[in-house]
Design a protein around this motif. Structure first.
Motif, short mmCIF file in Angstrom:
data_model
loop_
_atom_site.label_atom_id
_atom_site.label_comp_id
_atom_site.label_asym_id
_atom_site.label_seq_id
_atom_site.Cartn_x
_atom_site.Cartn_y
_atom_site.Cartn_z
N TYR A 138 25.85 51.01 -67.47
CA TYR A 138 24.38 51.01 -67.59
C TYR A 138 23.77 52.12 -66.74
CZ TYR A 138 24.37 46.64 -70.17
OH TYR A 138 24.56 45.70 -71.14
N ILE A 139 24.31 52.26 -65.51
CA ILE A 139 23.75 53.30 -64.62
C ILE A 139 23.92 54.69 -65.24
CG2 ILE A 139 24.02 54.45 -62.38
CD1 ILE A 139 24.65 51.78 -61.15
N SER A 140 25.07 54.93 -65.89
CA SER A 140 25.26 56.26 -66.47
C SER A 140 24.25 56.50 -67.59
CB SER A 140 26.70 56.45 -66.95
OG SER A 140 26.87 55.95 -68.25
N ARG A 141 23.90 55.43 -68.31
CA ARG A 141 22.87 55.61 -69.34
C ARG A 141 21.49 55.82 -68.73
NH1 ARG A 141 27.07 53.78 -71.31
NH2 ARG A 141 27.65 53.94 -73.51
N ILE A 142 21.21 55.12 -67.62
CA ILE A 142 19.92 55.33 -66.94
C ILE A 142 19.84 56.78 -66.47
CG2 ILE A 142 18.52 54.70 -64.93
CD1 ILE A 142 19.76 51.89 -65.10
N CYS A 143 20.94 57.28 -65.89
CA CYS A 143 20.97 58.68 -65.44
C CYS A 143 20.66 59.62 -66.60
CB CYS A 143 22.33 59.04 -64.85
SG CYS A 143 22.61 58.34 -63.24
N ASP A 144 21.30 59.37 -67.74
CA ASP A 144 21.05 60.23 -68.91
C ASP A 144 19.58 60.23 -69.28
OD1 ASP A 144 23.61 61.03 -69.21
OD2 ASP A 144 24.14 59.57 -70.76
N GLU A 145 18.98 59.03 -69.26
CA GLU A 145 17.56 58.93 -69.64
C GLU A 145 16.68 59.66 -68.63
OE1 GLU A 145 16.59 57.75 -72.46
OE2 GLU A 145 18.47 56.82 -73.07
N VAL A 146 16.96 59.42 -67.34
CA VAL A 146 16.10 59.98 -66.29
C VAL A 146 16.18 61.51 -66.26
CG1 VAL A 146 15.75 60.09 -63.79
CG2 VAL A 146 16.16 57.90 -64.88
N ARG A 147 17.37 62.05 -66.54
CA ARG A 147 17.51 63.51 -66.53
C ARG A 147 16.59 64.17 -67.54
NH1 ARG A 147 23.33 62.74 -66.52
NH2 ARG A 147 23.80 62.49 -64.32
N GLY A 148 16.33 63.45 -68.63
CA GLY A 148 15.38 63.96 -69.62
C GLY A 148 15.81 65.26 -70.27
N ARG A 149 17.12 65.47 -70.41
CA ARG A 149 17.56 66.68 -71.12
C ARG A 149 17.23 66.53 -72.60
NH1 ARG A 149 23.69 66.96 -68.67
NH2 ARG A 149 23.09 67.19 -66.49
N PRO A 150 17.05 67.66 -73.29
CA PRO A 150 16.85 67.54 -74.74
C PRO A 150 18.07 66.86 -75.35
CG PRO A 150 17.02 69.85 -74.06
CD PRO A 150 17.03 69.04 -72.82
N ARG A 151 17.85 66.10 -76.42
CA ARG A 151 18.99 65.36 -76.99
C ARG A 151 19.97 66.29 -77.69
NH1 ARG A 151 15.00 61.24 -79.21
NH2 ARG A 151 13.78 62.79 -78.13
N TYR A 152 19.42 67.35 -78.26
CA TYR A 152 20.28 68.34 -78.90
C TYR A 152 19.56 69.67 -78.88
CZ TYR A 152 17.06 67.39 -82.68
OH TYR A 152 15.91 67.24 -83.40
N ILE A 153 20.30 70.72 -79.07
CA ILE A 153 19.69 72.05 -79.12
C ILE A 153 20.20 72.72 -80.38
CG2 ILE A 153 19.60 74.31 -77.99
CD1 ILE A 153 20.10 72.70 -75.33
N ALA A 154 19.27 73.10 -81.24
CA ALA A 154 19.67 73.79 -82.47
C ALA A 154 19.64 75.29 -82.21
CB ALA A 154 18.72 73.42 -83.59
N SER A 155 20.69 75.98 -82.60
CA SER A 155 20.67 77.43 -82.39
C SER A 155 20.00 78.13 -83.56
CB SER A 155 22.09 77.95 -82.20
OG SER A 155 22.86 77.68 -83.33
N GLU A 156 19.89 77.45 -84.67
CA GLU A 156 19.31 78.07 -85.86
C GLU A 156 18.87 76.98 -86.82
OE1 GLU A 156 22.10 80.91 -87.40
OE2 GLU A 156 20.82 81.35 -89.12
N ARG A 157 17.81 77.24 -87.54
CA ARG A 157 17.39 76.33 -88.61
C ARG A 157 17.09 77.17 -89.83
NH1 ARG A 157 15.05 71.23 -86.56
NH2 ARG A 157 15.54 71.23 -84.36
N ILE A 158 17.54 76.71 -90.95
CA ILE A 158 17.30 77.48 -92.17
C ILE A 158 16.36 76.70 -93.08
CG2 ILE A 158 18.39 78.50 -94.21
CD1 ILE A 158 20.86 79.00 -92.50
N GLY A 159 15.27 77.34 -93.47
CA GLY A 159 14.35 76.71 -94.41
C GLY A 159 13.34 75.77 -93.79
N PHE A 160 13.14 75.85 -92.43
CA PHE A 160 12.17 74.95 -91.79
C PHE A 160 10.97 75.70 -91.20
CE2 PHE A 160 15.99 72.45 -91.83
CZ PHE A 160 15.53 71.18 -92.15
N GLY A 161 10.87 76.98 -91.41
CA GLY A 161 9.80 77.76 -90.81
C GLY A 161 10.04 77.87 -89.32
#
Ligand code: UDP
Ligand code: MG
Length: 318
Positions: A287-310
């Protein structure tokens, strides 16, 4: 605005070497051509560094400086530089000339070839104590085996990062910052440039043992939850061993092979309870490791490119 390359130099009591490193940095940057800025972050220096930086900034329009109100630490100083940098490429380099400024053009070349991060990999460390070399080498390897992120070994903070990576780091609000881990975490195409780490040009290390341990702790805690889950695994083993031992003792007793006193069972029962406690500690750890993940507030994912989304919604944040 609109400079090509920003160079961030964290400074803590570097009066002995500051003029020399500024000189070498300027020569290299002038040689490259194009616009550049040198950002010195004075991390609460108590020697003459403050006066020297004022002089440098007054004389050279390429130079800017941020003065901290006290010593906040190297990673925080570099973070302030990243927040202030406006170059398309941003280089982080120590003030003591252990990282050769002459490598910056090589890094820029890799950056122009499309790499978002170019980090310096130390193939040899000169003028450092055997203790420092050994502990650094062990630490990098322990971290590599525990971390869920692939963090390059034998690489410090000497590196070039693209403007896009800078923006991502600005949007990662965690307080205990292990920048080389965070930069590895964001992903993208990263390249290594090998170099021999020189001796300090002058002065002594500002990384005390306490600061080194704190940095190691930040690296491990921010990039691995394995220590938290370790209790779970060891608890399961302890419970299994004690249950098996109790069962074996019982069988031997019933079969009349040996006559074992009840005290043995008390021992196994105690061990079993200890194992159970460890299991519950491990569960709390999950549970603590999940709390740490939440508190850090890092983006959930990072897209390097998107095609067709403007252009809208580039990264994982809302
Ligand atoms: N530094 C800093 N704040 C600190 C400790 C160090 O800004 O609390 C700076 C220091 O001035 C240098 C860089 O971080 O530019 C690396 O420090 P140092 O060379 O002493 O570490 P080492 O190379 O010995 O690991
Ligand atoms: Mg150094």
């Amino acid at each position: 605005m609109g400079v090509t390359c920003s160079v961030i130099v964290p400074v803590y009591n570097e009066a002995e070497v500051l003029e020399q490193s500024y000189g070498r940095l300027r020569t290299v940057m002038e040689g490259i051509g194009g616009s550049y800025e040198l950002i010195f972050v004075n991390d609460g220096s108590a020697d003459g560094s403050t006066g020297i930086l004022r002089g440098i900034c007054a004389a050279d329009p390429h130079c800017r400086a941020i003065f901290f109100s006290r010593n906040f630490g190297h990673q925080t100083a570099v973070t302030a530089g990243i927040d202030a940098a406006c170059g398309d490429a941003v280089v982080i380099i120590d003030a003591d000339l252990q990282d050769p400024p002459e490598l910056i053009p090589v890094m820029l070349e890799q950056w122009r070839a499309g790499k978002k991060v170019v980090y310096g990999k130390r193939i040899e460390r000169k003028g450092e104590t055997a203790f420092k070399k050994l502990t650094a080498s062990v630490f990098y390897r322990v971290l590599a085996s525990l971390s869920e992120t692939e963090i390059p070994t034998d690489a410090g903070d000497f590196r070039l990062i693209d403007r896009e990576i800078c923006e991502l780091l600005r949007n990662m609000p965690e307080h205990n910052r292990y920048l080389r881990g965070m930069i590895a975490w964001v992903g993208f195409e990263q390249a290594a440039v090998e170099y021999v780490r020189d001796e300090r040009a002058a002065g002594v290390t500002k990384y005390t043992l306490k600061k080194m341990l704190r940095l190691a702790e930040d690296g491990l805690v921010s990039f691995s939850s394995k220590p938290l889950r370790f209790a779970l695994g060891s608890g399961v083993v302890v419970c299994a061993v004690s249950a098996a031992a109790a069962l074996l003792t019982l069988i031997l007793n019933l079969a009349g092979v040996t006559e074992v006193s009840g005290l043995y069972f008390l021992g196994w029962a105690l061990m079993f309870v200890v194992g159970l406690t460890q299991i519950f500690l491990g569960i709390v750890g999950m549970y603590i490791s999940r709390i740490c993940d939440e508190v850090r507030g890092r983006p959930r994912y990072i897209a390097s490119e998107r095609i067709g989304f403007g252009e809208a919604g580039k990264d994982g944040e809302e």
